[in-house]
Design a protein around this motif. Sequence first.
Motif, PDB file in Angstrom:
ATOM      1  N   ARG A 163     -10.577 -31.993 -22.027  1.00  0.00           N
ATOM      2  CA  ARG A 163     -11.573 -33.049 -22.149  1.00  0.00           C
ATOM      3  C   ARG A 163     -11.010 -34.347 -21.573  1.00  0.00           C
ATOM      4  NH1 ARG A 163     -13.034 -34.963 -26.730  1.00  0.00           N
ATOM      5  NH2 ARG A 163     -15.227 -35.349 -26.148  1.00  0.00           N
ATOM      6  N   PHE A 164     -11.791 -34.935 -20.654  1.00  0.00           N
ATOM      7  CA  PHE A 164     -11.445 -36.217 -20.049  1.00  0.00           C
ATOM      8  C   PHE A 164     -12.565 -37.189 -20.433  1.00  0.00           C
ATOM      9  CE2 PHE A 164      -9.390 -32.965 -17.656  1.00  0.00           C
ATOM     10  CZ  PHE A 164      -8.175 -33.486 -17.251  1.00  0.00           C
ATOM     11  N   VAL A 165     -12.231 -38.188 -21.238  1.00  0.00           N
ATOM     12  CA  VAL A 165     -13.275 -39.060 -21.772  1.00  0.00           C
ATOM     13  C   VAL A 165     -12.974 -40.524 -21.454  1.00  0.00           C
ATOM     14  CG1 VAL A 165     -13.811 -37.449 -23.637  1.00  0.00           C
ATOM     15  CG2 VAL A 165     -12.123 -39.264 -24.029  1.00  0.00           C
ATOM     16  N   ASP A 166     -14.045 -41.346 -21.524  1.00  0.00           N
ATOM     17  CA  ASP A 166     -13.890 -42.769 -21.268  1.00  0.00           C
ATOM     18  C   ASP A 166     -13.587 -43.513 -22.570  1.00  0.00           C
ATOM     19  OD1 ASP A 166     -16.293 -43.006 -22.644  1.00  0.00           O
ATOM     20  OD2 ASP A 166     -17.497 -43.329 -20.840  1.00  0.00           O
ATOM     21  N   GLU A 167     -13.609 -44.826 -22.518  1.00  0.00           N
ATOM     22  CA  GLU A 167     -13.251 -45.648 -23.687  1.00  0.00           C
ATOM     23  C   GLU A 167     -14.173 -45.413 -24.876  1.00  0.00           C
ATOM     24  OE1 GLU A 167     -10.748 -47.358 -24.326  1.00  0.00           O
ATOM     25  OE2 GLU A 167      -9.784 -47.945 -22.441  1.00  0.00           O
ATOM     26  N   ARG A 168     -15.391 -44.949 -24.604  1.00  0.00           N
ATOM     27  CA  ARG A 168     -16.350 -44.719 -25.685  1.00  0.00           C
ATOM     28  C   ARG A 168     -16.382 -43.254 -26.117  1.00  0.00           C
ATOM     29  NH1 ARG A 168     -21.856 -47.707 -24.012  1.00  0.00           N
ATOM     30  NH2 ARG A 168     -22.395 -46.968 -26.122  1.00  0.00           N
ATOM     31  N   GLY A 169     -15.428 -42.451 -25.582  1.00  0.00           N
ATOM     32  CA  GLY A 169     -15.359 -41.047 -25.970  1.00  0.00           C
ATOM     33  C   GLY A 169     -16.338 -40.148 -25.270  1.00  0.00           C
TER      34      GLY A 169
END
Length: 393
Positions: A163-169
């Motif tokens: 899983r590659f997620v941004d600052e907001r998940g």
Amino acid sequence: MTGPGAPRKLWQEGHIVLAPDKFKGSLTAPEVAAHLAAGLRRVRPHLPVVVAPVADGGDGTVDAVVASGFARFQTNVTGPLGDPVVASFAMRGDSAVVELAEASGLRRAPEPTSETALAATSFGTGELIRAAAARGARRIVLGLGGSACTDGGVGLLSALGARFVDERGRPIPPGGAGLRTVARIDTTDLLRVPVTVASDVDNPLLGPRGAANVYARQKGASEADIAELESGLAHLAHIVRRDLGIDVADTPGAGAAGGVGYAALAFLGAAVRPGIELILDELGFAEQVEGARLVITGEGSLDRQTLHGKAPVGVARAAAAAGVAVVAVAGRRELTDGQLRGAGIAAAYALTDLEPDPAVCMREAGPLLARLAADIAGEWLGDPLRAERRQHV
């Protein structure tokens, strides 16, 4: 005496090995081998022939190994731009061959544009690996070449459970354009299958020789796109170093297939080997060439790129180890006799020797190859003294 300098191999009892690569845009490797076999048998009906088409990990790798006894499996996967495609992988026993170009290649995308260069994903290749593992693969050869993507392999890894997620998940967008938004990486559910990468590319992930700067233009990227892709790949490498303590961005081969090589090295513990050497090992070429009289290899163009580890040179090296001479066929030939001999190829025959019009050569490649094979039979499998003279030119 071994290698191409041992002419007596040419007329001792034995078989002929046909080990060509594809003629890109014209014939697959199995088709090239079939036309060569037809030409040989036209003049030598009882000649023992072993058909062993080869590949270097790029387009046509699955076709080549299937022609040599692997089973083909087809499955629905995600294409480079998110559309569903039917792609193949190959298996023999618990070994599988997965070709990135099958799922994530340029041939799966429309005319390359700036938009496709930024959005293309390797997700479908990860789906192929997962499908092979589900069928019992315990070892996977991953052929890298002809990719449409510059996503650092994030798509492939996502298909395998990372899983590659941004600052907001939230999951980052697909393609290289989304790499700059990676904030965290979770590999808890990553499917780790032993992978060996088949690639002739020794580029690192970043820099002037990196994945974006060297290869993204052919995928439709503008200069501004290249800068964006480079920035995204650099950010991905930073997050991987920070969170996982892994730093393989400078490893030769990390830049292969838009950074898919980097993903395989960093997350799957892959080793990178020259594509043709790895495929020849998978095909059992050493056993096929043992006791042969002659090997015929080739590709669409015999040129300077051929000398840098392409299929004909790999075949010639493997044949030399068995003391068997090699000749090559091609659509066109740009190498001198000396360059060919230096690569272990005793002679070369081009379609343009028979037909000067390149368009006709493309259209009539099969019949022309059969004619070349008949000429090779006459020169190399006939009068031993004539063969010996040719060998020592």
